[in-house]
Design an enzyme around this catalytic site. Structure first.
Site, PDB file in Angstrom:
ATOM      1  CB  ILE A  18      -0.474   0.189   1.079  1.00  0.00           C
ATOM      2  CG1 ILE A  18      -1.994  -1.077   1.174  1.00  0.00           C
ATOM      3  CG2 ILE A  18      -1.415   1.476   1.221  1.00  0.00           C
ATOM      4  CD1 ILE A  18      -2.672  -1.703   2.660  1.00  0.00           C
ATOM      5  CG  ASP A  62      13.176  -0.001  12.747  1.00  0.00           C
ATOM      6  OD1 ASP A  62      11.410  -0.392  13.082  1.00  0.00           O
ATOM      7  OD2 ASP A  62      13.460  -1.739  14.151  1.00  0.00           O
ATOM      8  CB  VAL A  63       8.647   3.418  12.025  1.00  0.00           C
ATOM      9  CG1 VAL A  63       8.706   3.837  10.778  1.00  0.00           C
ATOM     10  CG2 VAL A  63       7.758   2.119  11.850  1.00  0.00           C
ATOM     11  CG  ASN A  89       1.852   2.151   4.356  1.00  0.00           C
ATOM     12  OD1 ASN A  89       0.769   2.557   4.575  1.00  0.00           O
ATOM     13  ND2 ASN A  89       2.991   1.898   4.174  1.00  0.00           N
ATOM     14  CE1 TYR A 154      -1.902  -5.039  11.065  1.00  0.00           C
ATOM     15  CE2 TYR A 154      -4.077  -6.392  11.422  1.00  0.00           C
ATOM     16  CZ  TYR A 154      -2.857  -5.259  10.748  1.00  0.00           C
ATOM     17  OH  TYR A 154      -3.168  -4.462   9.198  1.00  0.00           O
ATOM     18  CE  LYS A 158      -3.068  -1.253  11.407  1.00  0.00           C
ATOM     19  NZ  LYS A 158      -1.704  -0.271  10.698  1.00  0.00           N
ATOM     20  CB  THR A 189       0.809  -6.495  -0.750  1.00  0.00           C
ATOM     21  OG1 THR A 189       0.393  -6.774  -0.088  1.00  0.00           O
ATOM     22  CG2 THR A 189      -0.274  -5.361   0.268  1.00  0.00           C
TER      23      THR A 189
HETATM   24  N1  NAD Z   1      -2.520  -5.371   3.138  1.00  0.00           N
HETATM   25  C1  NAD Z   1      -3.807  -5.150   3.497  1.00  0.00           C
HETATM   26  O1  NAD Z   1      -4.426  -5.886   3.477  1.00  0.00           O
HETATM   27  C2  NAD Z   1      -3.816  -4.615   4.233  1.00  0.00           C
HETATM   28  C3  NAD Z   1      -5.388  -4.274   4.893  1.00  0.00           C
HETATM   29  C4  NAD Z   1      -5.451  -3.349   6.103  1.00  0.00           C
HETATM   30  C5  NAD Z   1      -4.481  -2.952   7.054  1.00  0.00           C
HETATM   31  N2  NAD Z   1      -3.242  -2.771   6.486  1.00  0.00           N
HETATM   32  C6  NAD Z   1      -2.565  -1.737   6.563  1.00  0.00           C
HETATM   33  O2  NAD Z   1      -1.046  -1.352   5.242  1.00  0.00           O
HETATM   34  C7  NAD Z   1      -0.376  -1.083   6.081  1.00  0.00           C
HETATM   35  C8  NAD Z   1       1.143  -1.597   5.040  1.00  0.00           C
HETATM   36  O3  NAD Z   1       0.231  -2.952   4.410  1.00  0.00           O
HETATM   37  P1  NAD Z   1       1.112  -3.985   3.392  1.00  0.00           P
HETATM   38  O4  NAD Z   1       0.258  -4.686   3.453  1.00  0.00           O
HETATM   39  O5  NAD Z   1       1.147  -2.793   2.363  1.00  0.00           O
HETATM   40  O6  NAD Z   1       2.520  -3.694   4.203  1.00  0.00           O
HETATM   41  P2  NAD Z   1       3.654  -5.060   3.151  1.00  0.00           P
HETATM   42  O7  NAD Z   1       4.159  -5.975   4.039  1.00  0.00           O
HETATM   43  O8  NAD Z   1       3.386  -4.851   1.972  1.00  0.00           O
HETATM   44  O9  NAD Z   1       4.614  -3.534   3.926  1.00  0.00           O
HETATM   45  C9  NAD Z   1       5.029  -2.874   4.619  1.00  0.00           C
HETATM   46  C10 NAD Z   1       5.729  -2.049   4.771  1.00  0.00           C
HETATM   47  O10 NAD Z   1       6.201  -1.188   5.981  1.00  0.00           O
HETATM   48  C11 NAD Z   1       7.244  -1.394   5.866  1.00  0.00           C
HETATM   49  N3  NAD Z   1       8.188  -1.715   7.605  1.00  0.00           N
HETATM   50  C12 NAD Z   1       7.674  -3.120   7.980  1.00  0.00           C
HETATM   51  N4  NAD Z   1       8.277  -2.512   9.206  1.00  0.00           N
HETATM   52  C13 NAD Z   1       8.875  -1.469   9.626  1.00  0.00           C
HETATM   53  C14 NAD Z   1       9.835  -1.181  10.317  1.00  0.00           C
HETATM   54  N5  NAD Z   1       9.880  -1.239  11.476  1.00  0.00           N
HETATM   55  N6  NAD Z   1      10.036   0.317  10.142  1.00  0.00           N
HETATM   56  C15 NAD Z   1      10.358   0.740   8.859  1.00  0.00           C
HETATM   57  N7  NAD Z   1       9.135   0.760   8.247  1.00  0.00           N
HETATM   58  C16 NAD Z   1       8.739  -0.960   8.163  1.00  0.00           C
HETATM   59  C17 NAD Z   1       7.746  -2.345   4.785  1.00  0.00           C
HETATM   60  O11 NAD Z   1       9.235  -2.018   4.829  1.00  0.00           O
HETATM   61  C18 NAD Z   1       7.295  -2.211   3.561  1.00  0.00           C
HETATM   62  O12 NAD Z   1       7.727  -0.998   3.153  1.00  0.00           O
HETATM   63  C19 NAD Z   1      -0.214  -1.438   7.159  1.00  0.00           C
HETATM   64  O13 NAD Z   1      -0.555  -0.796   8.363  1.00  0.00           O
HETATM   65  C20 NAD Z   1      -1.000  -2.902   7.609  1.00  0.00           C
HETATM   66  O14 NAD Z   1      -1.555  -2.649   8.532  1.00  0.00           O
HETATM   67  C21 NAD Z   1      -2.900  -3.538   5.461  1.00  0.00           C
END
Ligand code: NAD
Length: 258
Positions: A18, A62-63, A89, A154, A158, A189
């Protein structure tokens, strides 16, 4: 007309999924995008920024680590002289377990990456957002409101993020800083696609993820990114404290079996 023209957007987790879709959408709308993401993902923040174009910047960060976030925000101010928006994000969803099986370490990692990171970006970015009358955007999840099997810790992060979004919106409204969240249901993703392929029956996963969305399909990140562009733009100038579902109606009531 580009609706984010010359805005400086500090985006965590923008190297994949995302976040990557958001980075591309922000860049297409004229923003300077700073991607802060972990080195552990298969492509680095720096590489993604280079692919996006010269005016963008990538920082390995690392956030969940206070000094990493302080350094990344410092670099952003040094390079661009301002921050107009912080998009929190970055997130992790593991472990997939009920609460009683969740270890202390797993619990803490989720809280630190998904939630404490918002404390850090706000702590170090607040003064700049005050100057720019900027905004904060959080990537939440529908499960923070409705719950999810096998993801108790998790979903707690949220749910807390939703509460934080509203409280921060109230605290920062006097400074004209808007705070909102987007709340996706499922989003395809690379991580999710790889996980699906490893399951015993990948096609049933695909059907399940399509079916949870009344609009009929599980989307890619672009639909979330379009909503994020809007919320960060001046077109959303009177919107704060909102948790916007971008979910194809996944939160709506009883439905017939199809
Ligand atoms: N994919 C889904 O279905 C979905 C649904 C609802 C919410 N979300 C939320 O969307 C957001 C993005 O998720 P996604 O599915 O794109 O994940 P993803 O695994 O595809 O990407 C995650 C990103 O976060 C970064 N990241 C992870 N841990 C980190 C840290 N400690 N420090 C810095 N960067 C870090 C990774 O490098 C990557 O760029 C998240 O907050 C997730 O909870 C995702």
């Amino acid at each position: 007309m580009q609706i984010l023209s010359d805005k400086v957007i500090f985006l965590t987790g923008g190297s994949m999924g995302i976040g990557l879709a958001c980075a591309k959408a922000y860049a297409a709308e004229g923003a300077n995008v700073v991607i802060a993401a972990t080195a552990s993902s298969h492509i680095s923040a720096e590489e993604v920024a280079t692919q996006l174009g010269k005016k963008h910047h990538g920082i390995t960060c690392d956030v969940s680590n206070s000094s990493d976030v302080e350094r990344a925000i410092g670099q952003t101010i040094e390079k661009y002289g301002k921050i107009d928006a912080i998009h929190n994000n970055a997130g992790i969803a593991m472990p997939s377990k009920p609460l009683h099986e969740t270890s202390d370490i797993e619990w803490q990692r989720l809280m630190d990456v998904n939630l404490k990171s918002v404390l850090f970006t706000t702590r170090f970015g607040f003064e700049e957002l005050k100057k720019s009358k900027g905004c904060i955007l959080n990537t939440s999840s529908l499960v923070g409101e409705i719950g999810q099997e096998n993801h108790a810790a998790y979903t707690a992060t949220k749910g807390a993020m939703n509460a934080l979004t509203k409280s921060m919106a109230l605290d920062y409204a006097p400074y004209k800083i808007r705070v909102n969240a987007v709340s996706p249901a499922g989003v395809w993703t690379t991580t999710l696609r790889n996980w699906k392929e490893e399951q015993p029956d990948p096609s049933s996963i695909e059907k399940y993820l399509d079916d949870i969305h009344p609009l009929g399909y599980c989307p890619d990140g672009d639909v979330i990114a379009d909503a994020c562009v809007f919320l960060l733009s001046d077109k959303a100038r009177f919107i704060t404290g909102t948790i916007l579902p971008v979910s194809g109606g996944a939160e709506l009531g009883y439905r017939a079996i199809r």
